[in-house]
Write a protein that holds these residues in place. Sequence first.
Motif, PDB file in Angstrom:
ATOM      1  N   ALA A 178       0.820  -1.217   0.000  1.00 53.84           N
ATOM      2  CA  ALA A 178       0.000   0.000   0.000  1.00 53.84           C
ATOM      3  C   ALA A 178       0.847   1.257   0.000  1.00 53.84           C
ATOM      4  CB  ALA A 178      -0.929  -0.004   1.211  1.00 53.84           C
ATOM      5  N   LEU A 179       2.016   1.210   0.630  1.00 55.42           N
ATOM      6  CA  LEU A 179       2.891   2.380   0.701  1.00 55.42           C
ATOM      7  C   LEU A 179       3.776   2.533  -0.531  1.00 55.42           C
ATOM      8  CD1 LEU A 179       3.916   2.138   4.449  1.00 55.42           C
ATOM      9  CD2 LEU A 179       2.653   4.030   3.403  1.00 55.42           C
ATOM     10  N   SER A 180       3.760   1.560  -1.407  1.00 54.93           N
ATOM     11  CA  SER A 180       4.598   1.620  -2.603  1.00 54.93           C
ATOM     12  C   SER A 180       3.909   2.416  -3.703  1.00 54.93           C
ATOM     13  CB  SER A 180       4.890   0.204  -3.104  1.00 54.93           C
ATOM     14  OG  SER A 180       3.763  -0.339  -3.783  1.00 54.93           O
ATOM     15  N   SER A 181       4.633   2.622  -4.787  1.00 48.76           N
ATOM     16  CA  SER A 181       4.077   3.369  -5.920  1.00 48.76           C
ATOM     17  C   SER A 181       3.026   2.564  -6.683  1.00 48.76           C
ATOM     18  CB  SER A 181       5.197   3.770  -6.878  1.00 48.76           C
ATOM     19  OG  SER A 181       5.849   2.622  -7.411  1.00 48.76           O
ATOM     20  N   ASP A 182       2.848   1.295  -6.320  1.00 48.16           N
ATOM     21  CA  ASP A 182       1.866   0.453  -7.000  1.00 48.16           C
ATOM     22  C   ASP A 182       0.453   0.659  -6.473  1.00 48.16           C
ATOM     23  OD1 ASP A 182       3.785  -0.790  -8.654  1.00 48.16           O
ATOM     24  OD2 ASP A 182       4.364  -2.117  -7.006  1.00 48.16           O
ATOM     25  N   TYR A 183       0.317   1.496  -5.433  1.00 51.58           N
ATOM     26  CA  TYR A 183      -1.005   1.742  -4.853  1.00 51.58           C
ATOM     27  C   TYR A 183      -1.053   3.179  -4.352  1.00 51.58           C
ATOM     28  CZ  TYR A 183      -5.171   1.110  -1.923  1.00 51.58           C
ATOM     29  OH  TYR A 183      -6.416   1.222  -1.370  1.00 51.58           O
ATOM     30  N   HIS A 184      -2.257   3.755  -4.356  1.00 50.29           N
ATOM     31  CA  HIS A 184      -2.436   5.104  -3.823  1.00 50.29           C
ATOM     32  C   HIS A 184      -2.831   4.971  -2.360  1.00 50.29           C
ATOM     33  CE1 HIS A 184      -4.779   8.985  -3.295  1.00 50.29           C
ATOM     34  NE2 HIS A 184      -3.539   9.371  -3.528  1.00 50.29           N
ATOM     35  N   TYR A 185      -1.869   5.170  -1.453  1.00 49.63           N
ATOM     36  CA  TYR A 185      -2.076   4.849  -0.049  1.00 49.63           C
ATOM     37  C   TYR A 185      -3.283   5.572   0.554  1.00 49.63           C
ATOM     38  CZ  TYR A 185      -1.571   4.398   4.938  1.00 49.63           C
ATOM     39  OH  TYR A 185      -1.838   4.148   6.258  1.00 49.63           O
ATOM     40  N   LEU A 186      -3.500   6.811   0.171  1.00 50.44           N
ATOM     41  CA  LEU A 186      -4.575   7.577   0.813  1.00 50.44           C
ATOM     42  C   LEU A 186      -5.957   7.009   0.515  1.00 50.44           C
ATOM     43  CD1 LEU A 186      -3.352  11.267   0.580  1.00 50.44           C
ATOM     44  CD2 LEU A 186      -2.856   9.523   2.291  1.00 50.44           C
ATOM     45  N   ASP A 187      -6.042   6.020  -0.389  1.00 48.95           N
ATOM     46  CA  ASP A 187      -7.325   5.357  -0.606  1.00 48.95           C
ATOM     47  C   ASP A 187      -7.780   4.562   0.616  1.00 48.95           C
ATOM     48  OD1 ASP A 187      -7.528   6.425  -3.109  1.00 48.95           O
ATOM     49  OD2 ASP A 187      -7.015   4.591  -4.187  1.00 48.95           O
ATOM     50  N   VAL A 188      -6.863   4.265   1.544  1.00 47.80           N
ATOM     51  CA  VAL A 188      -7.306   3.570   2.762  1.00 47.80           C
ATOM     52  C   VAL A 188      -8.251   4.457   3.557  1.00 47.80           C
ATOM     53  CG1 VAL A 188      -5.211   2.166   2.884  1.00 47.80           C
ATOM     54  CG2 VAL A 188      -5.345   4.289   4.202  1.00 47.80           C
ATOM     55  N   TRP A 189      -8.176   5.775   3.338  1.00 46.94           N
ATOM     56  CA  TRP A 189      -9.075   6.696   4.040  1.00 46.94           C
ATOM     57  C   TRP A 189     -10.521   6.562   3.571  1.00 46.94           C
ATOM     58  CZ3 TRP A 189      -5.905  11.920   4.039  1.00 46.94           C
ATOM     59  CH2 TRP A 189      -4.817  11.785   4.923  1.00 46.94           C
ATOM     60  N   ALA A 200      -8.529  -2.431   6.126  1.00 49.17           N
ATOM     61  CA  ALA A 200      -8.498  -1.187   5.357  1.00 49.17           C
ATOM     62  C   ALA A 200      -7.475  -1.232   4.233  1.00 49.17           C
ATOM     63  CB  ALA A 200      -8.188  -0.007   6.282  1.00 49.17           C
ATOM     64  N   LEU A 201      -6.450  -2.044   4.403  1.00 46.04           N
ATOM     65  CA  LEU A 201      -5.389  -2.123   3.398  1.00 46.04           C
ATOM     66  C   LEU A 201      -5.835  -2.945   2.191  1.00 46.04           C
ATOM     67  CD1 LEU A 201      -2.396  -2.747   5.839  1.00 46.04           C
ATOM     68  CD2 LEU A 201      -2.716  -0.705   4.417  1.00 46.04           C
ATOM     69  N   PRO A 202      -5.243  -2.664   1.033  1.00 44.74           N
ATOM     70  CA  PRO A 202      -5.626  -3.403  -0.174  1.00 44.74           C
ATOM     71  C   PRO A 202      -5.047  -4.807  -0.183  1.00 44.74           C
ATOM     72  CG  PRO A 202      -3.770  -1.985  -0.671  1.00 44.74           C
ATOM     73  CD  PRO A 202      -4.182  -1.653   0.751  1.00 44.74           C
ATOM     74  N   GLU A 203      -5.664  -5.665  -0.953  1.00 43.94           N
ATOM     75  CA  GLU A 203      -5.056  -6.972  -1.199  1.00 43.94           C
ATOM     76  C   GLU A 203      -3.785  -6.771  -2.016  1.00 43.94           C
ATOM     77  OE1 GLU A 203      -5.702  -9.893  -0.004  1.00 43.94           O
ATOM     78  OE2 GLU A 203      -7.358  -9.058   1.179  1.00 43.94           O
ATOM     79  N   ALA A 204      -2.749  -7.470  -1.644  1.00 48.43           N
ATOM     80  CA  ALA A 204      -1.468  -7.323  -2.341  1.00 48.43           C
ATOM     81  C   ALA A 204      -1.259  -8.496  -3.287  1.00 48.43           C
ATOM     82  CB  ALA A 204      -0.329  -7.264  -1.325  1.00 48.43           C
ATOM     83  N   PRO A 205      -0.612  -8.261  -4.422  1.00 51.32           N
ATOM     84  CA  PRO A 205      -0.341  -9.362  -5.342  1.00 51.32           C
ATOM     85  C   PRO A 205       0.661 -10.342  -4.747  1.00 51.32           C
ATOM     86  CG  PRO A 205       0.791  -7.375  -6.052  1.00 51.32           C
ATOM     87  CD  PRO A 205      -0.086  -6.969  -4.917  1.00 51.32           C
ATOM     88  N   PRO A 206       0.703 -11.545  -5.265  1.00 54.77           N
ATOM     89  CA  PRO A 206       1.650 -12.526  -4.741  1.00 54.77           C
ATOM     90  C   PRO A 206       3.104 -12.056  -4.930  1.00 54.77           C
ATOM     91  CG  PRO A 206       0.008 -13.577  -6.153  1.00 54.77           C
ATOM     92  CD  PRO A 206      -0.140 -12.099  -6.337  1.00 54.77           C
ATOM     93  N   LEU A 207       3.947 -12.432  -4.011  1.00 56.13           N
ATOM     94  CA  LEU A 207       5.376 -12.187  -4.141  1.00 56.13           C
ATOM     95  C   LEU A 207       5.978 -13.259  -5.051  1.00 56.13           C
ATOM     96  CD1 LEU A 207       6.011 -11.397  -0.395  1.00 56.13           C
ATOM     97  CD2 LEU A 207       6.430  -9.806  -2.253  1.00 56.13           C
ATOM     98  N   PRO A 208       7.117 -12.954  -5.709  1.00 54.55           N
ATOM     99  CA  PRO A 208       7.932 -11.739  -5.559  1.00 54.55           C
ATOM    100  C   PRO A 208       7.377 -10.572  -6.360  1.00 54.55           C
ATOM    101  CG  PRO A 208       8.941 -13.198  -7.162  1.00 54.55           C
ATOM    102  CD  PRO A 208       7.746 -13.932  -6.619  1.00 54.55           C
TER     103      PRO A 208
END
Length: 322
Positions: A178-189, A200-208
Amino acid sequence: MAGWSHRYARINDLDVHYVEQGEGPLVVLLHGFPHLWYSWRHQIGPIAGAGFRVVAPDMRGMGRTSGPADHREYGVDRIVGDLVGLLDHLGEDRAIFSGLDFGLFAAYDLAHHHPERVAALIALENPFFTPSRESPLTLAARQAERHFNHIHYFAAPGVADRDLAAAPRDFLRKVFYALSSDYHYLDVWKKPPGTSYIDALPEAPPLPWTWLTEPELEFYVAEYSHSGFTGGLNWYRAMDLSWEHRKSYEGRRTTVPYYFLGSEQDADLEGWHGDDPLNRLADHHADVRNVRMIESAGHMMQMEKPAETTAAMLEFLARRGE
């Protein structure tokens, strides 16, 4: 990693863990939450290789550094004492400090209280203490009446401690994404009041991912599973204490050489420092030497864009005497 030395010391009534490499002028790298010394893993070796003694501590209450359970032990005086004690332990009069998030705020506090111990500041993402008539926890509580606010969620003793400890891997994976450039963090608001942070946090894609592997994430998971999250959360719970303390140097500027390194998609620059913060650096720092922005990076810039971040830091270090 070859060349890293893990060391422990008793400093300011804490058992402090830090990683060290290299010889030369001292550079101290300070992390925030939920980070560790390990967040500087891409920078330690290259900076040491450029002729510096690099030290990256686990900050109070995080990683392998101990921390009191009482949040009142995380105020400015305690944190500045940790840094002064670290310098004394290392046998150094002063150091170049770089930091992100709470780590950078600790360096700013040190520069206000003991400028003679700070050779220069290399600031990542957080340009200054943002003036506020309202205390941080009061502001967060008011915002939390309208939508989710992570500071307010962290402030309640026991709630976040329990939730995060129950699912450290889910939390760390989601918050790093969520804090990376791959997501707009303020959308958690956009989440409603009463939502837990993990929900509140988005689902993250699988690693790596392009900038984080499964073993790298597992290092954070293992360390926070060992330490728990209370130490890191106490930095938030002490925010009002720190805000009160910083009133004593409100309106004053740091006087040491200052370098700023930001990223174009950083949530902190967007959400917490007002309009056009880079044009207000001189209002807070008397000796601004250089400003650099990195494209296509979010708040996790040391990991997302390690080569670009390290190169900029090395340039600042090479120019610090100019």
